[in-house]
Scaffold this motif. Structure first.
Motif, PDB file in Angstrom:
ATOM      1  N   SER A 125       0.855  -1.432  -0.279  1.00  0.00           N
ATOM      2  CA  SER A 125      -0.604  -0.221   0.062  1.00  0.00           C
ATOM      3  C   SER A 125       0.915   1.179  -0.242  1.00  0.00           C
ATOM      4  O   SER A 125       0.581   1.831  -0.723  1.00  0.00           O
ATOM      5  N   LEU A 128       2.442   1.663  -3.509  1.00  0.00           N
ATOM      6  CA  LEU A 128       1.042   2.411  -4.285  1.00  0.00           C
ATOM      7  C   LEU A 128       1.137   3.755  -4.420  1.00  0.00           C
ATOM      8  O   LEU A 128       1.405   4.265  -4.964  1.00  0.00           O
ATOM      9  N   GLU A 132       1.656   6.572  -6.610  1.00  0.00           N
ATOM     10  CA  GLU A 132       0.811   7.457  -7.554  1.00  0.00           C
ATOM     11  C   GLU A 132       1.740   9.043  -7.728  1.00  0.00           C
ATOM     12  O   GLU A 132       1.516   9.750  -8.246  1.00  0.00           O
ATOM     13  N   ARG A 154       4.333  -1.248 -10.825  1.00  0.00           N
ATOM     14  CA  ARG A 154       3.136  -1.124 -10.952  1.00  0.00           C
ATOM     15  C   ARG A 154       2.142  -1.781 -10.738  1.00  0.00           C
ATOM     16  O   ARG A 154       1.351  -2.773 -10.212  1.00  0.00           O
ATOM     17  N   THR A 157       2.827  -4.555  -8.035  1.00  0.00           N
ATOM     18  CA  THR A 157       1.905  -3.800  -6.891  1.00  0.00           C
ATOM     19  C   THR A 157       0.075  -4.016  -7.122  1.00  0.00           C
ATOM     20  O   THR A 157       0.027  -4.446  -5.826  1.00  0.00           O
ATOM     21  N   TYR A 158      -0.624  -3.904  -7.889  1.00  0.00           N
ATOM     22  CA  TYR A 158      -1.999  -4.126  -8.145  1.00  0.00           C
ATOM     23  C   TYR A 158      -1.821  -5.397  -7.736  1.00  0.00           C
ATOM     24  O   TYR A 158      -2.908  -5.877  -7.607  1.00  0.00           O
ATOM     25  N   ARG A 159      -1.528  -5.882  -8.707  1.00  0.00           N
ATOM     26  CA  ARG A 159      -1.848  -7.615  -8.604  1.00  0.00           C
ATOM     27  C   ARG A 159      -1.145  -8.133  -6.819  1.00  0.00           C
ATOM     28  O   ARG A 159      -1.823  -8.723  -6.715  1.00  0.00           O
ATOM     29  N   ARG A 163      -5.811  -5.742  -6.971  1.00  0.00           N
ATOM     30  CA  ARG A 163      -6.386  -5.524  -8.023  1.00  0.00           C
ATOM     31  C   ARG A 163      -6.102  -5.583  -9.929  1.00  0.00           C
ATOM     32  O   ARG A 163      -5.367  -5.453 -10.274  1.00  0.00           O
ATOM     33  N   ASP A 166      -6.510  -3.594 -13.408  1.00  0.00           N
ATOM     34  CA  ASP A 166      -5.497  -2.883 -13.247  1.00  0.00           C
ATOM     35  C   ASP A 166      -4.265  -3.118 -13.508  1.00  0.00           C
ATOM     36  O   ASP A 166      -3.275  -2.635 -14.270  1.00  0.00           O
ATOM     37  N   ALA A 167      -3.709  -4.489 -12.281  1.00  0.00           N
ATOM     38  CA  ALA A 167      -2.838  -5.386 -13.547  1.00  0.00           C
ATOM     39  C   ALA A 167      -2.452  -5.523 -14.895  1.00  0.00           C
ATOM     40  O   ALA A 167      -0.879  -5.461 -15.153  1.00  0.00           O
ATOM     41  N   GLN A 170      -1.722  -2.165 -17.440  1.00  0.00           N
ATOM     42  CA  GLN A 170      -0.376  -2.510 -16.088  1.00  0.00           C
ATOM     43  C   GLN A 170       0.959  -2.729 -17.725  1.00  0.00           C
ATOM     44  O   GLN A 170       1.206  -2.763 -17.770  1.00  0.00           O
TER      45      GLN A 170
END
Length: 600
Positions: A125, A128, A132, A154, A157-159, A163, A166-167, A170
Motif C-alpha cells: 500500500s 502504491l 501514484e 505498478r 503492486t496492483y497484483r 487489483r 489494473d495489474a 499495467q
C-alpha cells in the motif's frame, strides 16, 4: 522474489507473432569508458544481473559525472534480488548525485526503485502511494525504458493488492513500453510477465503463446533469471492444458541445461520439475525433487500450496491417504493462519487432492465439501479467464490507436488523394478491429455458458434457457420433459481406472447426448456425472423410448480402451418430470426428476 515470476500459484488471442529477437554484446576485457559501462548496465539489467552489477560497480567507482547512474543500477539490482533492504545505501548515494546534478529523470527512477523496495518488504500500500505520487509529478524526461520500469512495477503492486484488472492494464502498458525501448531484457521480462499474468488469470491459451515466445527469446539472449521463471510457468501451463508429456519435457530441459540457469536455478524450480514428473506418473522422481535439499517448500518460485498439492498427490499414489489428508489439512490451516497468497489454481488442486484422500478414508461428507470448494475455485478461474480475454484492453488499445491515426490523417492533408486512401485504409482497419471485438464478445459469452470438458452447455445456461422453453410450452399447450441422467458407478470407475478414464466416459456420453437430441432440445452438464435434457413435445412414453435407445447405444459403445485396460460396461439412471403435470418451474421439475432418479 524477482520482478518476474509465477503469479498466484496463470491479451486477446494473438496471430502468430514475429519471433522476438534479442542480442547480447560481449565486452572486451580491460578498462571501459563510463559511457560504455552505463550502456552495458542498461543492456544487462534485465538479462544478466551479475554482468549488470559488475558494470554498475565499475561505473560507481569511476568518479565520472555518470557515477550516480552506477549507484542507481547497483541499487536496482539489489532491490530486485533476495535482500531488497540492502539497496538502501546505494540508492541514497544515487539520490544525492542526481540531486546535485539536477537530474530529474534520475530522481524519478530513485523514487520508482524505492517503491519497489517497499513492495518487496511487504508494504504494498505504501509502495502504491509512492508510485501514484511519482506519476502525478512525472515530466517529459522519462524514456521508454523508464516507462517500462514504472508500468511493470505498478502492475506487480496492483497484483499483490488484488487489483487484477489494473495489474493487467499495467502489464500491457509495460509490454508496449519495452517494445518501444528496444531493450532486450525489458522485452523478455515484459512478455514473460504478461504470460505469467494470463496464467494467473487462467487464460491458458494466451499465457502459453506469450510464454513460449519469451522462452525462445530468453534462451537466445541469454537471460538466465528470466529463463527459469518462464520454464516453470510453462510446466504449469502444459499440465493445466492437459499436456503431461510437454510438462515432462520442459522439466527435463531444466535438468539437462543447468548451465543456462541462474545459480541455484534447479533448487528454485524444483517444485515445477516435480510437477513435470508427477504429470507422467513418475512418483518416485517427483518426491525426490519435492524433498531435494529440504522437506518442504522453498525458493522464490514456490508457493506453499503448490508444493503441498503435489506432495499430497504423491502420498495418494503411494497409498498413504491418511498422510495425504493430514498434510493437506495442515497446509490449509497454516495458510489461513498466515494469510498466504497462493492463487486459486493451486487451491483448487489441493482441495481436489484432499477430496480424493477423504474419499479413500471413507469420509464422504468431508470429500463432498472439498469437491464443492474445488468447484467454486474452478468457476472463479473460468471467470478470471473470461475477464482476461476480454482484453478488449488489448483490442481497445488497438482501436484507440487506429482512431488516433485516422484523425491525424483527416486533419493533415484532407484534400490529397493519398490521404483519402490512407483514411479509407484506416477506416477498414478500424472496422476489422470492431468486428474482432464483437467476435471476442460472442466467444466470451459462449465460453461462460459451456462446460470445458464435454463441450455441453453448463448449469448457468440451463437456468437461462429453461424459463423461455417452459413459457413456450405453456402457450402452445404441449408437454415439456425434464430428464435428469446420472452415470452409474462413476466414482468406482474413477477410483479403478483414474480420472482420465472418467473424463473419457463423460465426453463419450456427452457426444451421445448431442447426437440424440433434436436441435430444439437442450442438453447440459448439470455437475459431476449428472446431465439434464429438456425436450419439448414429448410425453412420458416418448421420453422413455428415447432414453432406452440411448442406454443401448451407450452400452454398445463402451468397449473402448483406456490405456491397456478395457473399461467396464457403462450405464446410466434417469429420472423424468413433465411440465405441467409435475411442476411449473425448472426448480420444481428438477426436484421431481431428482426424486424419480433416486428411486430408479
Amino acid at each position: 522474489m524477482a520482478e518476474t515470476g509465477r503469479m498466484g500459484l496463470p491479451a486477446q488471442g494473438h496471430a502468430p507473432a514475429e519471433e522476438l529477437r534479442v542480442s547480447c554484446t560481449r565486452r572486451a576485457a580491460g578498462p571501459t569508458a563510463p559511457t560504455a559501462l552505463l550502456a552495458e548496465a542498461w543492456e544487462q539489467f534485465y538479462l544478466d544481473v551479475t554482468r549488470a552489477t559488475a558494470a554498475a560497480r565499475a561505473l560507481a567507482a569511476s568518479g565520472d559525472t555518470l557515477e550516480p547512474w552506477g549507484w542507481w543500477h547497483l541499487a536496482f539490482a539489489r532491490v530486485r534480488g533476495s535482500e531488497p533492504s540492502a539497496a538502501a545505501p546505494a540508492l541514497a548515494r544515487a539520490e544525492r548525485g542526481f540531486a546535485a546534478a539536477g537530474d530529474t529523470r534520475g530522481l524519478q527512477l530513485v523514487q520508482e526503485t524505492e517503491a519497489i523496495r517497499l513492495r518487496r518488504e511487504g508494504r504494498s500500500s505504501e509502495a502504491l502511494a509512492l508510485q501514484e505520487s511519482v506519476e502525478r509529478g512525472a515530466d517529459g524526461t522519462r524514456t521508454a525504458i523508464d516507462l517500462f520500469i514504472a508500468h511493470n512495477s505498478r502492475a506487480i503492486t496492483y497484483r499483490e493488492l488484488g487489483r487484477v484488472d489494473d495489474a493487467l492494464r499495467q502489464f500491457h502498458a509495460a509490454h508496449d513500453a519495452a517494445e518501444a525501448s528496444g531493450n532486450p531484457g525489458a522485452r523478455i521480462t515484459a512478455l514473460a510477465n504478461l504470460g505469467g499474468c494470463h496464467l494467473d488469470l487462467y487464460n491458458l491459451d494466451d499465457a502459453r503463446e506469450m510464454s513460449e515466445r519469451a522462452f525462445a527469446a530468453a534462451r537466445s539472449a541469454p537471460s538466465p533469471s528470466n529463463l527459469i521463471v518462464i520454464a516453470t510457468n510453462l510446466i504449469v501451463l502444459h499440465y493445466a492444458h492437459g499436456e503431461p508429456r510437454r510438462a515432462r519435457e520442459m522439466a527435463e530441459f531444466l535438468v539437462r541445461h543447468p548451465e543456462e540457469l541462474p545459480p541455484n536455478g534447479l533448487e528454485r524450480g524444483r517444485t515445477a520439475i516435480a510437477l513435470g514428473h508427477l504429470a507422467t506418473g513418475e512418483i518416485e522422481q517427483a518426491i525426490a525433487w519435492l524433498e531435494r535439499g529440504t522437506k518442504g517448500p522453498m525458493g522464490d518460485l514456490e508457493g506453499v500450496t503448490f508444493w503441498t498439492w503435489l506432495r499430497t498427490r504423491c502420498a495418494l499414489a503411494e497409498g498413504d491417504a491418511a498422510g495425504a489428508r493430514a498434510l493437506a489439512e495442515a497446509t490449509l490451516a497454516e495458510r489461513a493462519r498466515k494469510g498466504l497468497g497462493d492463487g486459486p489454481f493451486d487451491l483448487m488442486q489441493l482441495h481436489r487432492a484432499l477430496a480424493d484422500a477423504c474419499e479413500r478414508l471413507g469420509d464422504a461428507p468431508a470429500a463432498l465439501a472439498c469437491m464443492r470448494r474445488a468447484q467454486e475455485l474452478y468457476e472463479q478461474l473460468v471467470g478470471r479467464s473470461a475477464r482476461a480475454r476480454h482484453v478488449a484492453l488489448q483490442i481497445g488499445f488497438d482501436l484507440a490507436r487506429a482512431q488516433r491515426e485516422r484523425d491525424l490523417a483527416v486533419d493533415s492533408r484532407r484534400a490529397a488523394e493519398a490521404d483519402r486512401q490512407r483514411l479509407a485504409d484506416l477506416n477498414a482497419a478500424l472496422e476489422r478491429q470492431i468486428a474482432e471485438n464483437d467476435k471476442l464478445h460472442q466467444q466470451l459469452v459462449e465460453q461462460a455458458l459451456r462446460d470445458p470438458l464435454t463441450g455441453l452447455h453448463n448449469r448457468r445456461f440451463l437456468f437461462e434457457a429453461a424459463p423461455g422453453m417452459i413459457e413456450r410450452a405453456r402457450r402452445q399447450e404441449e408437454p415439456l420433459t425434464v430428464a435428469l441422467l446420472d452415470l452409474d458407478h462413476f466414482k468406482l470407475l474413477n477410483d479403478t481406472y483414474g480420472h482420465q478414464a472418467g473424463d473419457t466416459v463423460l465426453k463419450r456420453f456427452a457426444a451421445l447426448l448431442t447426437q440424440t437430441v433434436r436441435r430444439s432440445d437442450v442438453v447440459c452438464r448439470h455437475g459431476g456425472e449428472e446431465f439434464v435434457m429438456l425436450m419439448s413435445g414429448l410425453d412420458g412414453a416418448d421420453t422413455h423410448a428415447v432414453l432406452e435407445r440411448m442406454l443401448e447405444e451407450f452400452q454398445r459403445a463402451s468397449g473402448e480402451f483406456a490405456g491397456r485396460r478395457r473399461l467396464p460396461s457403462c450405464s446410466f439412471s434417469a429420472g423424468i418430470a413433465i411440465f405441467p403435470t409435475h411442476g411449473a418451474t425448472l426448480e420444481q421439475l428438477l426436484s421431481r426428476a431428482d426424486r424419480a432418479l433416486y428411486r430408479a
